[in-house]
Write a protein that holds these residues in place. Structure first.
Motif, PDB file in Angstrom:
ATOM      1  N   UNK A  12       0.840  -1.210   0.000  1.00  0.00           N
ATOM      2  CA  UNK A  12       0.000   0.000   0.000  1.00  0.00           C
ATOM      3  C   UNK A  12       0.870   1.253   0.000  1.00  0.00           C
ATOM      4  N   UNK A  13       1.921   1.251   0.804  1.00  0.00           N
ATOM      5  CA  UNK A  13       2.824   2.406   0.853  1.00  0.00           C
ATOM      6  C   UNK A  13       3.527   2.632  -0.483  1.00  0.00           C
ATOM      7  N   UNK A  16       1.199   4.133  -2.760  1.00  0.00           N
ATOM      8  CA  UNK A  16       1.081   5.553  -2.383  1.00  0.00           C
ATOM      9  C   UNK A  16       2.191   6.391  -2.991  1.00  0.00           C
ATOM     10  N   UNK A  17       3.420   5.869  -2.967  1.00  0.00           N
ATOM     11  CA  UNK A  17       4.536   6.579  -3.612  1.00  0.00           C
ATOM     12  C   UNK A  17       4.254   6.794  -5.095  1.00  0.00           C
ATOM     13  N   UNK A  18       3.773   5.741  -5.752  1.00  0.00           N
ATOM     14  CA  UNK A  18       3.488   5.844  -7.187  1.00  0.00           C
ATOM     15  C   UNK A  18       2.407   6.885  -7.454  1.00  0.00           C
ATOM     16  N   UNK A  19       1.382   6.900  -6.629  1.00  0.00           N
ATOM     17  CA  UNK A  19       0.293   7.867  -6.805  1.00  0.00           C
ATOM     18  C   UNK A  19       0.803   9.290  -6.600  1.00  0.00           C
ATOM     19  N   UNK A  20       1.587   9.504  -5.548  1.00  0.00           N
ATOM     20  CA  UNK A  20       2.102  10.857  -5.285  1.00  0.00           C
ATOM     21  C   UNK A  20       3.051  11.311  -6.389  1.00  0.00           C
ATOM     22  N   UNK A  21       3.844  10.402  -6.906  1.00  0.00           N
ATOM     23  CA  UNK A  21       4.746  10.734  -8.000  1.00  0.00           C
ATOM     24  C   UNK A  21       3.932  11.117  -9.243  1.00  0.00           C
ATOM     25  N   UNK A  22       2.868  10.372  -9.529  1.00  0.00           N
ATOM     26  CA  UNK A  22       1.996  10.701 -10.665  1.00  0.00           C
ATOM     27  C   UNK A  22       1.335  12.062 -10.463  1.00  0.00           C
ATOM     28  N   UNK A  23       0.943  12.358  -9.229  1.00  0.00           N
ATOM     29  CA  UNK A  23       0.326  13.659  -8.942  1.00  0.00           C
ATOM     30  C   UNK A  23       1.334  14.789  -9.137  1.00  0.00           C
ATOM     31  N   UNK A  24       2.578  14.576  -8.716  1.00  0.00           N
ATOM     32  CA  UNK A  24       3.608  15.593  -8.929  1.00  0.00           C
ATOM     33  C   UNK A  24       3.811  15.829 -10.424  1.00  0.00           C
ATOM     34  N   UNK A  25       3.848  14.758 -11.195  1.00  0.00           N
ATOM     35  CA  UNK A  25       3.994  14.903 -12.649  1.00  0.00           C
ATOM     36  C   UNK A  25       2.831  15.703 -13.231  1.00  0.00           C
ATOM     37  N   UNK A  26       1.618  15.404 -12.789  1.00  0.00           N
ATOM     38  CA  UNK A  26       0.448  16.130 -13.286  1.00  0.00           C
ATOM     39  C   UNK A  26       0.514  17.610 -12.912  1.00  0.00           C
ATOM     40  N   UNK A  27       0.885  17.898 -11.676  1.00  0.00           N
ATOM     41  CA  UNK A  27       0.986  19.299 -11.245  1.00  0.00           C
ATOM     42  C   UNK A  27       2.072  20.042 -12.014  1.00  0.00           C
ATOM     43  N   UNK A  28       3.160  19.342 -12.328  1.00  0.00           N
ATOM     44  CA  UNK A  28       4.256  19.971 -13.077  1.00  0.00           C
ATOM     45  C   UNK A  28       3.862  20.273 -14.518  1.00  0.00           C
ATOM     46  N   UNK A  29       2.884  19.569 -15.046  1.00  0.00           N
ATOM     47  CA  UNK A  29       2.452  19.779 -16.432  1.00  0.00           C
ATOM     48  C   UNK A  29       1.325  20.796 -16.553  1.00  0.00           C
ATOM     49  N   UNK A  30       0.819  21.266 -15.431  1.00  0.00           N
ATOM     50  CA  UNK A  30      -0.249  22.271 -15.462  1.00  0.00           C
ATOM     51  C   UNK A  30       0.297  23.590 -16.008  1.00  0.00           C
ATOM     52  N   UNK A  31      -0.556  24.370 -16.658  1.00  0.00           N
ATOM     53  CA  UNK A  31      -0.091  25.656 -17.193  1.00  0.00           C
ATOM     54  C   UNK A  31       0.450  26.585 -16.098  1.00  0.00           C
ATOM     55  N   UNK A  32      -0.196  26.547 -14.934  1.00  0.00           N
ATOM     56  CA  UNK A  32       0.249  27.350 -13.787  1.00  0.00           C
ATOM     57  C   UNK A  32       0.575  26.370 -12.661  1.00  0.00           C
ATOM     58  N   UNK A  33       1.789  26.480 -12.139  1.00  0.00           N
ATOM     59  CA  UNK A  33       2.251  25.556 -11.086  1.00  0.00           C
ATOM     60  C   UNK A  33       1.736  26.038  -9.734  1.00  0.00           C
ATOM     61  N   UNK A  34       1.093  25.136  -9.003  1.00  0.00           N
ATOM     62  CA  UNK A  34       0.663  25.404  -7.635  1.00  0.00           C
ATOM     63  C   UNK A  34       1.803  24.961  -6.715  1.00  0.00           C
ATOM     64  N   UNK A  35       2.702  25.892  -6.425  1.00  0.00           N
ATOM     65  CA  UNK A  35       3.931  25.575  -5.689  1.00  0.00           C
ATOM     66  C   UNK A  35       3.620  25.052  -4.290  1.00  0.00           C
ATOM     67  N   UNK A  36       2.698  25.682  -3.600  1.00  0.00           N
ATOM     68  CA  UNK A  36       2.376  25.242  -2.237  1.00  0.00           C
ATOM     69  C   UNK A  36       1.876  23.800  -2.228  1.00  0.00           C
ATOM     70  N   UNK A  47       7.730  11.392   3.453  1.00  0.00           N
ATOM     71  CA  UNK A  47       7.276  10.660   4.648  1.00  0.00           C
ATOM     72  C   UNK A  47       6.906   9.229   4.282  1.00  0.00           C
ATOM     73  N   UNK A  48       6.227   9.070   3.164  1.00  0.00           N
ATOM     74  CA  UNK A  48       5.835   7.730   2.725  1.00  0.00           C
ATOM     75  C   UNK A  48       7.062   6.891   2.387  1.00  0.00           C
ATOM     76  N   UNK A  49       8.066   7.491   1.777  1.00  0.00           N
ATOM     77  CA  UNK A  49       9.299   6.764   1.461  1.00  0.00           C
ATOM     78  C   UNK A  49       9.974   6.260   2.738  1.00  0.00           C
ATOM     79  N   UNK A  50       9.985   7.084   3.765  1.00  0.00           N
ATOM     80  CA  UNK A  50      10.564   6.660   5.047  1.00  0.00           C
ATOM     81  C   UNK A  50       9.760   5.492   5.625  1.00  0.00           C
TER      82      UNK A  50
END
Length: 147
Positions: A12-13, A16-36, A47-50
């Motif tokens: 499961x963890x 979770x890493x794979x999902x968060x990585x996919x979400x980061x990729x999606x956010x990075x491809x957005x026209x405007x980056x939501x840095x926060x 935290x999940x990696x730990x």
């Protein structure tokens, strides 16, 4: 039952890493980056990696297969090397996200340059590729010795 519970939690963890990585990729491809949002997501990724490491060590030391199974298993060591490589590569996006967050606090209109975005995106794509290889190594590890 302890071994099953630890295996299930470990899986499961990792998902979770794979999902968060996919979400980061999606956010990075957005026209405007939501840095926060990227910073918060990246913190969750760390935290999940730990937790993956903690649960994995628990499985190796106290799981049903025992240390000898892992010690002599080349797929296990391949998996460990891939996880370490992913961890090292992930430092670069984390540092970039922290810099961007600082810049965004100073200037709410801040957006990273195209070159900055491209560099982080390359790291995230490399992490993704290595994570796929890690899953393959995990499947080989569980079936060791291969017959």
């Amino acid at each position: 039952m302890h071994d099953f519970g630890m295996a299930a939690l470990h899986h499961v963890l990792v998902f979770g890493l794979a999902i968060m990585l996919a979400m980061e990729l999606a956010l990075m491809r957005a026209p405007v980056i939501d840095v926060r949002r990227l910073v918060r997501l990246d913190a969750g990724y760390g935290i999940t990696a730990v937790l993956v490491i903690v649960v994995g060590v628990t499985r190796v030391l106290w799981g049903a297969k025992g240390w000898a199974f892992y010690r002599d298993n080349p797929a296990f060591w391949t998996k460990m090397g891939l996880f370490a490589a992913i961890g090292l590569i992930s430092i670069l996006p984390t540092v970039a996200f922290m810099r961007w967050a600082k810049a965004a606090r100073a200037n709410p209109e801040f957006q990273p340059t195209a070159a900055q975005r491209a560099g982080v995106l390359r790291c995230l794509l490399l992490e993704t590729g290595l994570l796929i290889l890690l899953v393959v190594a995990a499947a080989a590890m569980a079936r060791w010795p291969l017959v």
